[in-house]
Design an enzyme around this catalytic site. Sequence first.
Site, short mmCIF file in Angstrom:
data_model
loop_
_atom_site.label_atom_id
_atom_site.label_comp_id
_atom_site.label_asym_id
_atom_site.label_seq_id
_atom_site.Cartn_x
_atom_site.Cartn_y
_atom_site.Cartn_z
CE1 TYR A 15 -3.29 -2.94 0.67
CE2 TYR A 15 -1.98 -3.37 2.63
CZ TYR A 15 -2.95 -3.76 1.74
OH TYR A 15 -3.58 -4.96 1.91
CE1 TYR A 143 -8.06 -6.16 2.81
CE2 TYR A 143 -7.55 -7.96 4.31
CZ TYR A 143 -7.23 -7.18 3.22
OH TYR A 143 -6.06 -7.43 2.53
CG ASP A 243 -11.67 -14.09 6.71
OD1 ASP A 243 -10.74 -14.61 7.36
OD2 ASP A 243 -11.48 -13.25 5.81
CE LYS A 272 -3.55 -10.78 8.56
NZ LYS A 272 -4.85 -10.43 7.97
C1 LIG Z 1 -5.25 -10.53 6.42
C2 LIG Z 1 -6.60 -11.04 6.14
C3 LIG Z 1 -6.89 -11.74 4.95
C4 LIG Z 1 -5.86 -11.93 3.86
O1 LIG Z 1 -4.79 -12.71 4.25
P1 LIG Z 1 -3.41 -12.63 3.40
O2 LIG Z 1 -2.56 -13.70 4.03
O3 LIG Z 1 -2.87 -11.24 3.59
O4 LIG Z 1 -3.75 -12.93 1.99
C5 LIG Z 1 -8.16 -12.24 4.78
N1 LIG Z 1 -9.12 -12.06 5.71
C6 LIG Z 1 -8.88 -11.39 6.86
C7 LIG Z 1 -9.96 -11.25 7.86
C8 LIG Z 1 -7.62 -10.83 7.11
O5 LIG Z 1 -7.40 -10.12 8.22
#
Ligand SMILES: *Cc1c(COP(=O)(O)O)cnc(C)c1O
Length: 434
Positions: A15, A143, A243, A272
Amino acid sequence: MTPLDYDRSFIWHPYASLKDPPPVRFARSASGVEIELVDGRRLVDAVSSWWCIAHGHNHPAIVEAIRRQSEKMCHVMFGGFTHEPAVALAEKLAAFAPAGLDRVFFADSGSISVEVAAKMAIQYHAALGHPERRRILALKGGYHGDTSLCMALSDPDGMHALFKGLMTSHLFADKPSCPFDGDWNPASARSLACVLDAHGHEIAAVICEPILQAANAMNLYHPAYLREMRRLCDETGALLIFDEIAAGLHRTGPRWAQDHASVTPDIMTVGKGLTGGHLTLAATLASARVADVISNGKPSAFMHGPTFMANPLACAAASASLDLFASGDYAANVKRIEAAFRRRLDTLRPLPNVVDVRILGAVAVVEVRRLPSQADLSDVIDAHNVWLRPFCNFIYAMPPLVSDERTIDRICFAIMDLASRPPDTTPIESDFHE
Ligand SMILES: *Cc1c(COP(=O)(O)O)cnc(C)c1O
């Protein structure tokens, strides 16, 4: 040309612009809660390197697992092969996950695991004879990643607004407005019910970040919202995708953010902190029902397969990370972190530039009307030796889950200093938003 000059001229950062890029610091090593710079200074990593360093940097058990695996096999294709690290991890992950989510797809990043989750939902309905159910209902303020399907599922007016119209149009319900610790207000789920009512026949799945909408809104919402979402999905036949990439693995206290609501989805993504943040790996977990339906469809194959699927080094790291989660009382330590945040940061509420202070588990957000200047941010980082990375109008911390109270205090003093600085007219170059 110094390495730093080379970096500024030729290497994109996340970014960021290549013209007058914002300053970067030169990291040399990292251990525990700290990142060491080439000049020898050590910064407390208050954002866990974008929320993934769960057990601290370079945890000896994870480093050792990677080293041992590297001596045997760094990689092998997952098409036509399997290996011990993948099988061991799948078993551990299924045991750690909410009951019923034991079918595993290994992805190489969080975004890919979300793409996989959405494709599973669409393929599930196609297999049931409903190919028209191919839209996903997501939440404003959400997101889900930076690849194109993930962008299409993230807040339409958020950080990806430039690419609006390029992606398949999905559906959005209003941002959940009922705060985590307030009284439940059923009206906050009305928009969700309305969209499902109008479009249920074309919706394959509903996706959300449970409890914590992180990268677009830093919003903490009420657990009853998730129970209502589960009920509406059951009523309309849409699958439910959680997610948990940001909020899972004890970030908000319990293992999974959905545990606050005692609700289980049909498909869930995790990333993550999965490897403790040591290597890139994510996973999409599905119920037996989802897997069975897809596997009995035509095609019966699930159509996805990244090159580095189930990379053995990453699987070994994740296995060691899950062992750490299973052996320590992370929920209790995260409670201590939460209490330490509350003690300090609640005092910021009366400041004129402070809109709100939101704290849950190892997440602390100070929403300001406007961020201070880049110069003030650099000054605060240098004065406290605490690495902060505010964005939009959020000053926040998501420290490693093993942080002690002294570390949390140091982070809080840095945040308090930053939040007390005057808002700037040329705000900090922002991560996620323009
Ligand atoms: C960081 C994140 C993603 C994307 O993960 P990347 O490993 O950066 O591709 C997807 N969903 C959520 C909720 C996130 O915080």
